[in-house]
Scaffold this motif. Sequence first.
Motif, mmCIF file in Angstrom:
data_model
loop_
_atom_site.group_PDB
_atom_site.id
_atom_site.type_symbol
_atom_site.label_atom_id
_atom_site.label_comp_id
_atom_site.label_asym_id
_atom_site.label_seq_id
_atom_site.Cartn_x
_atom_site.Cartn_y
_atom_site.Cartn_z
ATOM 1 N N HIS A 41 0.799 -1.228 0.000
ATOM 2 C CA HIS A 41 0.000 0.000 0.000
ATOM 3 C C HIS A 41 0.836 1.286 0.000
ATOM 4 O O HIS A 41 0.259 2.379 0.043
ATOM 5 C CB HIS A 41 -0.921 0.015 1.217
ATOM 6 C CG HIS A 41 -2.026 -0.997 1.155
ATOM 7 N ND1 HIS A 41 -3.080 -0.896 0.278
ATOM 8 C CD2 HIS A 41 -2.220 -2.145 1.860
ATOM 9 C CE1 HIS A 41 -3.891 -1.939 0.442
ATOM 10 N NE2 HIS A 41 -3.387 -2.706 1.387
ATOM 11 N N VAL A 42 2.146 1.176 -0.059
ATOM 12 C CA VAL A 42 2.969 2.382 0.141
ATOM 13 C C VAL A 42 2.765 3.445 -0.939
ATOM 14 O O VAL A 42 3.028 4.620 -0.699
ATOM 15 C CB VAL A 42 4.468 2.024 0.233
ATOM 16 C CG1 VAL A 42 4.764 1.272 1.518
ATOM 17 C CG2 VAL A 42 4.925 1.252 -0.989
ATOM 18 N N THR A 43 2.295 3.041 -2.107
ATOM 19 C CA THR A 43 2.152 4.021 -3.187
ATOM 20 C C THR A 43 0.709 4.405 -3.469
ATOM 21 O O THR A 43 0.448 5.118 -4.437
ATOM 22 C CB THR A 43 2.777 3.463 -4.487
ATOM 23 O OG1 THR A 43 2.108 2.242 -4.852
ATOM 24 C CG2 THR A 43 4.255 3.201 -4.317
ATOM 25 N N ASP A 44 -0.231 3.940 -2.628
ATOM 26 C CA ASP A 44 -1.648 4.215 -2.951
ATOM 27 C C ASP A 44 -2.272 5.323 -2.094
ATOM 28 O O ASP A 44 -3.461 5.619 -2.227
ATOM 29 C CB ASP A 44 -2.481 2.948 -2.861
ATOM 30 C CG ASP A 44 -2.543 2.348 -1.447
ATOM 31 O OD1 ASP A 44 -2.099 3.021 -0.488
ATOM 32 O OD2 ASP A 44 -3.022 1.204 -1.305
ATOM 33 N N GLY A 45 -1.490 5.916 -1.176
ATOM 34 C CA GLY A 45 -2.019 7.004 -0.366
ATOM 35 C C GLY A 45 -2.984 6.582 0.716
ATOM 36 O O GLY A 45 -3.658 7.428 1.324
ATOM 37 N N SER A 46 -3.069 5.286 1.005
ATOM 38 C CA SER A 46 -3.994 4.786 2.025
ATOM 39 C C SER A 46 -3.444 5.055 3.420
ATOM 40 O O SER A 46 -2.306 5.508 3.600
ATOM 41 C CB SER A 46 -4.210 3.286 1.842
ATOM 42 O OG SER A 46 -3.004 2.585 2.087
ATOM 43 N N SER A 47 -4.265 4.725 4.440
ATOM 44 C CA SER A 47 -3.836 4.936 5.828
ATOM 45 C C SER A 47 -2.611 4.079 6.146
ATOM 46 O O SER A 47 -1.747 4.496 6.925
ATOM 47 C CB SER A 47 -4.987 4.596 6.778
ATOM 48 O OG SER A 47 -5.419 3.256 6.593
ATOM 49 N N GLN A 48 -2.543 2.872 5.540
ATOM 50 C CA GLN A 48 -1.380 2.023 5.797
ATOM 51 C C GLN A 48 -0.102 2.648 5.266
ATOM 52 O O GLN A 48 0.973 2.493 5.850
ATOM 53 C CB GLN A 48 -1.598 0.643 5.172
ATOM 54 C CG GLN A 48 -2.550 -0.216 5.992
ATOM 55 C CD GLN A 48 -3.406 -1.089 5.104
ATOM 56 O OE1 GLN A 48 -4.050 -0.592 4.189
ATOM 57 N NE2 GLN A 48 -3.444 -2.368 5.391
ATOM 58 N N SER A 49 -0.203 3.371 4.141
ATOM 59 C CA SER A 49 0.995 4.005 3.584
ATOM 60 C C SER A 49 1.519 5.094 4.512
ATOM 61 O O SER A 49 2.727 5.356 4.547
ATOM 62 C CB SER A 49 0.686 4.581 2.207
ATOM 63 O OG SER A 49 -0.182 5.705 2.299
#
Length: 490
Positions: free
Chosen positions: A408-416
């Motif tokens: 998820h690091v490149t999707d702008g999600s909370s996990q990133s």
Amino acid sequence: MKTIVSEAIAQRATEIADTASVVRDVGSIQDPPCSAAFLDQVRVILLRSRGVKDVAYQADGKLLCSSSLGSRAQSIPPLAHPDFVAPNGWRLWVSAELAQAPGVKAMVLNADHVVVARLPNIDPPAMLGRRHQLSIVRIGPMGSVVTGNGPVVGLSETALRAGKPIITSERMLVSACTGWLCYVLSMRWSDVALAHASTLAAAAAGGALLGIIGAALVQYWITRHASMDRALRRAMQRRELELHYQPIIDTSTGTCVSAEALMRWFRKDGSQVDTSEFIEVAEAGGFAIDLFLLAVRLASQDLSTFLRFNRNFKVSLNITANDLLEPQLFQILHEYFELRGIHPNQIALELTERRIVDTAAQADSIRKLREAGYLIHIDDFGTGYSNLSYLSDLSVDCIKIDRSFTRHVTDGSSQSRIVPPMLEIARELGLAVIVEGVETEEQRLYFADRNVKRMQGWLFAAPMPAEALLPLAGRQIWAPPRAQDLPATT
């Protein structure tokens, strides 16, 4: 798309709903119980059923007649203690052997005077074995609850032992306990309700039937779990388990600098058993230490000669918190590694954060391992304790960023947004960082821009047998794409 758990619930709900329908229909018969007219009507009801094979009538705990045996059913002894008792008094035996048909097992439901036996459907393979759907919970001293495997369930001992379904807006939880060990199935209730609303509504009409569905699901899983336990023990004896190794790359040079040893189970027919499932079974069965000892033996057998002549190469092995308490742990490591010329600093022991140490004895074992020269890595970092002070308390060497964050690091999600603080914590504590699950160039660049060099994932190499690893170990096996090969950006 219907999920595996959704299908499992639908199957059990359909069986229970059909069984409850038979119970209600038999209970509404006006003829005297066990009369010829009564039994005739019972047999007509059975013809409409999709799975019920026999119906009996009982009074004062004794069978008086059944659709298959008539009055001869009086000779059938009562069943043992039921697997589940609903609040309304209905009793359920998940898999009871029928006295009138030796060797045949059926699901038996007793509701007031009516006893119904049905042959359950065969479970689809791996129906309830997915790690994200099951939690194994241990009840400790003074009622403490510790999730040993799977998602943290957040239930008290009272709630666990009650065995009643707990439904939230998102999930349905059902549990079953055997002594100090509880199994909890967590299901996405919204998916189940949307896919099977009519079936579940019919089943729930019986009041306590939802609880019976849950009990049936858990009991079926326990039966399957026990079967897997036996199969795994046999597989270990038959040497069906082997190690595969996934290279860990220093992306600044493209060199394979280390590898993680991963246990694999290949049956004689060539099929592979899901790793997370059999590891889960071993931990629940109390013999995960046997898997670790097997991994130590196999790693030494596979790599000892190479490691003696390549002192900078390292191998990591997964270890559980309970393995740290094994009295012979240090002797075994000494025998299989040190006596064979392998330095302790070539061996990293990966401790999963979700099952981090919780006793002074385990923490002391970690300190002694580090004093002996062994490296301690925290695997699946970010998925366990929210209080990270244990990192400095345990004085570990490295954290491994879990693949659930990498993707998820490149999707702008909370996990990133969680990843940068993780990296900052590691830097403040002077810990090395390895990133797991790197599958795309975008993910690699994300971590490279943050000065993380060591990565592991399918972008570089898949897990492989030892004979495939050895020609790659210590050599450059990957090179970053040239600028002209990268996709154009706008």
